[in-house]
Design an enzyme around this catalytic site. Structure first.
Site, PDB file in Angstrom:
ATOM      1  N   SER A  84       0.856  -7.904  -4.993  1.00 59.54           N
ATOM      2  CA  SER A  84       1.078  -8.163  -3.558  1.00 59.54           C
ATOM      3  C   SER A  84      -0.139  -7.846  -2.697  1.00 59.54           C
ATOM      4  O   SER A  84      -0.077  -7.024  -1.782  1.00 59.54           O
ATOM      5  CB  SER A  84       2.291  -7.369  -3.081  1.00 59.54           C
ATOM      6  N   ASP A 129       4.613 -10.992  -3.722  1.00 56.82           N
ATOM      7  CA  ASP A 129       6.007 -10.563  -3.538  1.00 56.82           C
ATOM      8  C   ASP A 129       6.800 -11.519  -2.640  1.00 56.82           C
ATOM      9  O   ASP A 129       8.014 -11.666  -2.791  1.00 56.82           O
ATOM     10  CB  ASP A 129       6.087  -9.130  -2.999  1.00 56.82           C
ATOM     11  N   ARG A 157       5.935  -0.776 -10.933  1.00 59.75           N
ATOM     12  CA  ARG A 157       7.158  -0.936 -11.725  1.00 59.75           C
ATOM     13  C   ARG A 157       6.919  -1.866 -12.898  1.00 59.75           C
ATOM     14  O   ARG A 157       6.219  -2.884 -12.769  1.00 59.75           O
ATOM     15  CB  ARG A 157       8.282  -1.548 -10.858  1.00 59.75           C
TER      16      ARG A 157
END
Length: 885
Positions: free
Chosen positions: A570, A624, A507
């Site tokens: 992450s 994250d 994203r």
């Protein structure tokens, strides 16, 4: 020839006249389909009353739970004893149930007389006598030294343990004859879910959903309910249906006002109803020229066997003449025709009433299963059903007419009450043995308070190892400094770019932060990362990422803008500053070459240079978990911990700088990314790892690593369940011992299925549908076991997460020298969000293991994207403050 035709015409005209005469007299006994549908509705309402805890005491139809929880599945095996008590003699049977490739039952039996003095004596004498007879039977059959399970069929209510004391038998089941009929037929036909007896008495039982039975604890599975439908109407519900003949019969019975439905149906009363009608017709001058005999005045002189004989197809009229003559009457041809028709109306009404109540039960089964069309079998027994020549055909026809959306098969039970008691015992024996084996497996996942305290203690030790310079390299919990040294204070503002890479989707976000009101607005675009890029070269991966950034900036009209950027990455990284992150190892299916041991920020900068289209200020690389903590910290200043319980499992928290030996300086705090998924890789939690955990680990991409994560995260819970289901199926405890190809497929049982299956709102029927989607043809009992397995695996996961979290909050409390700590934990992840019980069990465990900490769990909204922007904003604020100092 003409005379023959004349005689035939005369006879048919005579028959027609007699039938009309009887029809007029017994007009109220003829029930239309409309009336039958109405009776069906009334019976459904009575069933509902009987099943409800509040309404049961006043319900006429008692709907008694039988505690028979399962029907035969064909795997029953062994020798069983069966006792059938009730009457002038009783029967003892040895029943051998074996598979031998097909369902097979062999029976040996012996009758024993029940002397009058025993019948009329006390209960103790009766059971002493029964025990003696049973001992004699076992001796005769060479069973004296075997401990065999025993099933008893009683036709009266009784509680007695004397048999167990006298002989070495294991009393497993006490059954009603209706239940025996159901079980006998269900052994031959697995679709059988209803048992009906139409004999001396009448009754029905069927398999009801436990969730509908208020009188019994528990919601899972089904239980056989003995309707005791003979009492239907005792509360006045059938007064408009009952005739003057029914009322006269009832008044002359041993139990006036009771069993009113049974008195219109069963063999004990049909003959008497016919006698009362014939007597009234004779008195009205409609039969026998108005003459009556003393026998016709005598109660019980016409029996149901006489009714059956009079209705026989060919010999019926001759039988009628003979029976009437024996009653001291002199019947004409017309009388015989009329009497035969009376019998037909009485027995046809019986079949109609039975059909209406049975149709109500079948409709309830169909509705319980949420089916448009039901396929089922009804087990039948009883002398009326067996000996009456027309009865079965009439009953079947009316039932099918009343429930056109049910495909019903009627199966005659052979030796229902006694063989049935043995079958109930065989099933109880199977279920008991299976339950022991299943409980043994589930017990492996039940963690005691001591075990959870042990996990909490060991986790705490691993934290210390990870923070210390000397032990850091060998520690399983890596305790990586993130160089995030502050939390949002509400003054952050501006536009930030955020990247989020943590799985197959990537994203890019534009995050606008306004100060004061703590308002955040976000715009984002999701890009797929193809498998060939995930597992190609590092250069290809980062070129693809930069291409996605370029597309997003173009899409947002920001092509030339210079923006601070936060990169949520992450994967386990070792950081030396907030904008430096060296990849320790790939996880989550990534295998891009030339990346492990490299700085991810440098690789991103290089790719941006190669593109040579824009310049971005990469301020922070974050995990994250840290993003989750920062997002919640923006809302709640008490938030100092971030927890991810999703595909993976991880936790970060704000640690005192003085405790972090890997970083210079003793002042203030820094966020530590624990990477706690590796806890236990040194074998410290092997005592609670099961054979199933080991199998999942062996079949994973990284055997021997991330052991704690493999017991707590969404990526693995479904696979643990699959391994357990395979083992239980191999043991013959599930899916009839048949392992489907789908069940053999790794990863087929996704964690989302656990969340669906464990939903409190989900009926077992829906659980079965989920299993059917997975190619698993499950019974109701299978579905219960699967739900239990899912519950055991997810509960352990939540408890282990809770134990780890308790270790962190206790550490924070002690480090701050507090008697009592109030702290907020920011949480994200699909397991926490979507599983119906995970969050509650996690919270309960933390409360139990850290009683001096008030822990609030706060759900993070978009931690990975928004968090990266907030970390970037905080980093910019701290940089600015340093410059000013």
């Amino acid at each position: 020839m003409f005379a023959v035709h004349l005689m035939a015409f005369y006879f048919s005209k005579l028959k027609e006249d007699q039938i009309k005469k009887v029809d007029r007299f017994l007009y109220d006994m003829r029930l239309s389909d409309e009336t039958l549908l109405d009776i069906m509705t009334r019976f459904q309402a009575e069933m509902q009353k009987g099943l409800g805890k509040d309404t049961n005491p006043t319900a006429a139809v008692k709907m008694l739970p039988t505690f028979v929880r399962a029907i035969p599945d064909g795997s029953e095996n062994g020798e069983f004893l069966s006792l059938d008590l009730g009457g002038s003699k009783f029967r003892v049977l040895k029943v051998q149930v074996s598979q031998e490739g097909k369902r097979n039952v062999q029976m040996e039996s012996q009758f024993y007389p029940t002397p009058n003095e025993i019948i009329r004596g006390n209960g103790s004498e009766l059971f002493d006598y029964v025990a003696d007879c049973l001992a004699d039977f076992m001796k005769t059959k060479g069973l004296k030294h075997k401990k065999l399970p025993l099933g008893l069929t009683f036709s009266f209510p009784c509680r007695q343990t004397k048999l167990e004391e006298d002989i070495d038998v294991d009393i497993l089941a006490l059954v009603n004859d209706t239940v025996g009929t159901l079980m006998t037929c269900a052994y031959d036909d697995p679709y059988c879910e209803v048992g009906v007896i139409i004999g001396t008495g009448t009754n029905a039982c069927y398999m009801e959903d436990m969730s509908n039975i208020d009188l019994v604890e528990g919601d899972e599975g089904r239980m056989c309910v003995n309707t005791e439908w003979g009492a239907f109407g005792d509360d006045g519900a059938l007064e408009d249906i009952r005739t003057e003949f029914d009322r006269e019969l009832d008044l002359g019975s041993l139990n006036p006002g009771k069993q009113l439905f049974e008195k219109m149906i069963s063999g004990l009363y049909l003959g008497e109803l016919v006698r009362i009608i014939l007597l009234k017709m004779a008195k009205a001058g409609l039969l026998f020229g108005g003459k009556k005999s003393s026998a016709l005045h005598t109660k019980g002189k016409i029996e149901t066997r006489h009714v059956a004989a009079m209705e026989k197809y060919k010999e019926g009229l001759a039988n009628t003449r003979e029976i009437l003559t024996d009653l001291g009457l002199e019947p004409s041809e017309a009388d015989c025709i009329a009497v035969q028709h009376v019998c037909t109306i009485v027995s046809f009404r019986s079949a109609n009433l039975c059909a209406a109540a049975l149709a109500a039960i079948l409709t309830r089964l169909r509705v319980n299963k949420k089916l448009a069309r039901l396929r089922t079998t009804v087990g039948m027994d009883g002398t009326v059903y067996k000996i009456h020549p027309q009865y079965p055909k009439r009953l079947h026809k009316v039932v099918r007419r009343l429930v056109p959306n049910c495909d019903v098969r009627f199966l005659l039970s052979e030796s229902g009450s006694t063989k049935g008691a043995a079958m109930v015992t065989a099933v109880a024996s199977r279920v008991q043995a299976q339950r022991k084996q299943i409980d043994k497996v589930l017990a492996l996942f039940q963690l005691t308070r001591e075990q959870l305290e042990d996990v909490r203690g060991k986790m705490r030790v691993e934290f210390e190892y990870g923070l210390k310079k000397d032990t850091h390299l060998t520690a399983t919990v890596k305790m990586l400094p993130t160089y995030v040294c502050g939390m949002p204070d509400g003054t952050e503002k501006g536009k930030f770019l955020a990247l989020d890479l943590g799985g197959t989707n990537f994203r890019v976000l534009l995050v606008k932060i306004r100060s004061g009101r703590r308002s955040v607005r976000m715009y984002n675009k999701i890009f797929a990362i193809p498998l060939e890029i995930m597992q190609g070269t590092g250069e290809e991966l980062f070129d693809h990422i930069v291409q996605c950034i370029a597309d997003f900036l173009d899409y947002m009209g920001l092509k030339g803008a210079q923006l601070p950027l936060g990169f949520t990455f992450s994967f386990p990284c070792r950081q030396t500053s907030i904008d430096k992150g060296t990849l320790i190892e790939w996880t989550k299916g990534f295998k891009a070459t030339d990346c492990e041991g490299e700085d991810m920020v440098d690789m991103l900068r290089e790719a941006i240079k190669r593109r040579n289209e824009f310049d971005l200020d990469i301020v922070a690389v974050v995990n994250d978990t840290v993003g989750t903590m920062m997002t919640c910290g923006h809302e709640d200043p008490n938030c100092e911990i971030g927890l991810i319980a999703g595909t993976g499992s991880n936790m970060c928290y704000m640690e005192e700088m003085r405790n972090i030996e890997l970083v210079e300086g003793d002042e203030g705090k820094m966020c530590i990314n624990t990477e706690w998924g590796g806890f236990g890789d040194n074998g410290c939690i092997d005592d609670i790892r099961t054979q199933y955990d080991k199998k999942v680990d062996e079949g994973s991409l990284n055997p021997g690593k991330q052991r704690y994560e493999k017991m707590t995260s969404g990526m693995y819970l479904g696979e643990i369940v699959r391994q357990i289901l395979i083992d239980l199926t191999k043991q013959g405890l599930l899916f009839r011992g048949q392992i489907s190809e789908r069940l053999r497929t790794r990863g087929i049982f996704e964690t989302k299925f656990l969340s669906q299956i464990e939903s409190d709102r989900l009926a077992l029927l829906q659980v079965r549908r989920i299993l059917q989607q997975l190619g698993l043809d499950s019974t109701c009992e299978d579905s219960i076991v699967v739900k239990e397995v899912c519950g055991a695996v997810s509960r352990r996961a939540a408890q282990l997460c809770g134990a780890g979290l308790a270790a962190v909050v206790e550490k924070r409390r002690e480090d701050q020298g507090l008697e009592y700590l109030k702290i907020t934990v920011g949480v994200d992840g699909t397991l926490y969000k979507l599983h119906p019980h995970f969050s509650r069990i996690l919270q309960e465990t933390v409360k139990e293991l850290a009683p001096r900490c008030d822990v609030m769990l706060m759900l993070s909204e978009d931690g990975s994207g928004k968090g990266a922007a907030l970390i970037t904003a905080v980093a910019k604020r701290l940089q600015q403050a340093q410059k000013e100092n």
